[in-house]
Design an enzyme around this catalytic site. Structure first.
Site, short mmCIF file in Angstrom:
data_model
loop_
_atom_site.label_atom_id
_atom_site.label_comp_id
_atom_site.label_asym_id
_atom_site.label_seq_id
_atom_site.Cartn_x
_atom_site.Cartn_y
_atom_site.Cartn_z
N HIS A 127 9.22 -1.68 15.10
CA HIS A 127 8.82 -1.09 13.81
C HIS A 127 8.29 0.33 13.94
CE1 HIS A 127 9.52 -4.85 11.81
NE2 HIS A 127 8.59 -5.49 12.48
ZN LIG Z 1 9.20 -9.86 14.06
#
Ligand SMILES: [Zn+2]
Length: 315
Positions: A127
């Protein structure tokens, strides 16, 4: 080249995490390594230890301003690196640098043919963006590894394959307009799960349009839905002719994860890892590394990652 698989362990990468009651706790490393020993697979692999990544290595992917911000917040040890998911733990800069260093060491070992394949349990922090932390991820080890493979080894076509329940948005958007970063990601539909992205029509931008594969899966889906989606991933990768495969093996897609809603078993991870090894043998001179990614049910992450290592050994 030895036939052996190299697995990373040690306090350097084990220190990446956020303490109780954060789902990305500090126990995930040991839970996996205990399982690896109990299954007997620990005797069939070699173990490697991380080194910290240098600032210039982090800067292959991240902006200088962001690296500096993480360094300062890590020294202070208060607050968050993002909007509230990723605490600025004291020392998180060093732990995150070691995660990246482990992945770069694994890349070197595989590129130098000292090992056939490698697995790094605490890594796959997909992320993190070029200038941002997000979703428990500080430095994007896979993004850095892709840039490192290009700079150090002159490879061009790097495949990133992600079966974590969450969309690998940090990887996708960083390379959205790059047609040579081969991207395939099976994840829970973003309408139901963080980070809300990875729709099927997100296929790349500009000259990379129609080159990337996002496959959202509805909540509650099991192995049958995974295997159907996986066939598309294999067909896609086969046509892309990658030179190196980075696999993100997030175990939060298994039934019983506390923060997601997919219901695969560890057979999905075993199947995907074996298939990617065969693809790597056909296209990439066998070169593949696996990163653990997410996974917050401890039993699930132990089993899923152990099965990945088993596939790496046996395929
Ligand atoms: Zn994840």
């Amino acid at each position: 080249m030895t036939g052996k698989v190299l697995v990373y362990r040690g306090k350097e990468i084990a220190a990446y995490g956020f303490g109780d009651p954060h789902p990305f706790g500090l126990d995930r490393h040991d839970v996996f390594h205990d399982e690896l020993e109990q299954t007997g697979l620990g005797e069939q692999v070699d173990f490697g230890h991380a080194r910290p990544a240098r600032v210039d290595e982090l800067a292959l992917f991240h902006t200088a301003e962001y690296i500096d911000r993480v360094s300062k917040l890590s020294a202070a040890g208060v607050g968050y690196l993002d909007d509230g998911d990723t605490p600025a733990m004291k020392g998180i800069y060093d732990a995150a640098s070691n995660v990246v260093g482990a992945v770069l060491c694994a890349v070197d070992e595989v590129m130098h043919r000292n090992y056939r394949r490698s697995f790094i349990p605490i890594a796959g922090l997909h992320h993190a963006g070029r200038d941002s932390a997000a979703g428990f991820c500080v430095f994007n080890d896979c993004g850095i590894a892709a840039e490192y493979l290009r700079k150090e080894y002159g490879l061009k076509r790097i495949a990133y394959v992600d079966i974590d329940a969450h969309h690998g948005d940090g990887m996708f958007y960083a390379f959205e307009d790059d047609p040579d970063l081969i991207f395939a990601d099976i994840h829970e539909d973003g309408r139901y799960l963080y980070p809300g992205t990875g729709h099927a029509d997100e296929t790349g931008r500009g000259r990379a349009k129609n080159t990337k594969l996002n496959i959202p899966i509805p909540p509650g889906a099991g192995d049958d839905e995974f295997l159907a989606a996986w066939q598309r991933v294999e067909a896609y990768l086969e046509a892309q002719e990658p030179e190196f495969i980075l696999m993100q093996c997030g175990a939060d897609s298994l039934e019983g994860d506390p923060i997601t809603h997919l219901r695969w078993t560890e057979e999905a991870h075993a199947h995907a890892a074996a298939a990617l090894c065969r693809l790597a043998d056909r296209h990439c001179e066998g070169r593949i590394i696996g990163t653990g990614g997410g996974g917050y049910n401890r039993r699930n992450l132990a089993r899923a990652w152990t099965r990945v290592v088993q596939s790496f050994i046996e395929t």
